[in-house]
Design an enzyme around this catalytic site. Structure first.
Site, short mmCIF file in Angstrom:
data_model
loop_
_atom_site.label_atom_id
_atom_site.label_comp_id
_atom_site.label_asym_id
_atom_site.label_seq_id
_atom_site.Cartn_x
_atom_site.Cartn_y
_atom_site.Cartn_z
CG ASN A 111 -1.82 1.16 1.33
OD1 ASN A 111 -2.44 1.54 0.33
ND2 ASN A 111 -1.94 1.76 2.51
CG HIS A 113 -0.58 6.00 4.97
ND1 HIS A 113 -1.96 5.91 5.05
CD2 HIS A 113 -0.20 6.86 5.94
CE1 HIS A 113 -2.38 6.69 6.03
NE2 HIS A 113 -1.34 7.27 6.59
C1 GRF Z 1 -2.83 8.78 -2.69
O1 GRF Z 1 -2.65 10.02 -2.09
C2 GRF Z 1 -2.39 7.67 -1.76
O2 GRF Z 1 -1.40 8.05 -0.88
C3 GRF Z 1 -3.65 7.36 -1.00
O3 GRF Z 1 -4.69 7.56 -1.92
C4 GRF Z 1 -4.29 8.47 -2.92
C5 GRF Z 1 -4.53 7.85 -4.25
O4 GRF Z 1 -4.34 8.72 -5.31
N1 GRF Z 1 -3.56 6.03 -0.46
P1 GRF Z 1 -4.40 8.17 -6.80
O5 GRF Z 1 -5.76 7.52 -6.98
O6 GRF Z 1 -3.29 7.20 -7.00
O7 GRF Z 1 -4.27 9.39 -7.66
#
Ligand code: GRF
Length: 223
Positions: A111, A113
């Protein structure tokens, strides 16, 4: 060393900018991966369009119709497994996953974060970082374990926080780094350099308590 590209499934809920960074890495040849499918829990996720444009199978599995989290997660796991992934990448997948789902994929589930874990687990990390008055913020790629946002960190990127930052300006600065470190972490896993053992990061064969960090200077240079 020549290896077959690692089969990957990416789970999304929204924009998919991190997915795009992985697609670009695959198509550009810097990432030895084969994204077999992108699965979204929302039909309106823009990331589905990004997948289709790259010729990658785009699937939707909505929660509607499932009685429990466990039932949904079992269906999701079946969908994921149908693609026989070596790695499952959560890229803005906005659902908490059940222990059964995580357990079935442990060590092959990662993941991203938007904070310097273990700081600011959970939601609204940029707002909370600003409220806390930190001068440095960032993002972390980590292996997923059943406890939320708690698995071993593979790599982090740090960015400065400026006095006039808003959650939006800070999010933008952090996201630019997300798009660098997610492909990097995926590459390390695909090349066999990073893995999880006993819920610890093993990097180049060595257990690492502290993940490799990208410095604020590197981060600034990339803006
Ligand atoms: C990102 O900011 C990530 O850190 C979080 O969700 C967001 C996803 O953005 N888990 P994207 O859909 O990849 O543009």
């Amino acid at each position: 060393m020549n290896r077959d590209p690692m089969p990957v499934v990416v789970l999304i809920s929204g924009n998919g900018s991190n997915l795009q960074a992985l697609i670009d890495g695959q198509l550009g040849g810097s990432l030895p991966i084969d994204i077999r499918a992108v699965i979204s829990n929302r039909a309106d996720a823009y990331g589905l369009e990004r997948a289709r444009r790259a010729g990658i199978g785009a699937e939707v599995l909505e929660y509607r119709g499932y009685e429990t989290r466990e039932a949904y997660d079992a269906a999701l796991l079946a969908r994921v497994r149908a693609h026989e992934p070596g790695l499952v990448v959560l890229a803005g997948f906005m659902r908490i996953l059940s222990p059964a789902f995580v357990g079935a994929l442990e060590g092959r589930l990662i993941n991203i974060h938007p904070s310097l874990l273990p700081e600011f687990r959970g939601l609204h990390t940029h707002e909370r970082a600003l409220e806390a008055g930190v001068t440095e913020h960032g993002c972390s790629v980590h292996f997923v374990i059943p406890e939320l946002d708690a698995g071993p960190v593979i790599v982090q990127a740090r960015v400065p926080v400026y006095p006039d930052d808003t959650a939006e300006t800070l999010a933008k600065r952090v996201q630019a780094q997300e798009h660098r470190i997610y492909p990097l972490a995926v590459r390390w896993i695909a090349e066999g350099r990073a893995r999880m053992r006993d819920r610890e990061l093993v990097f180049d064969g060595q257990p690492r308590a502290t993940p490799p960090a990208i410095t604020a200077e590197d981060a600034l240079a990339a803006l």
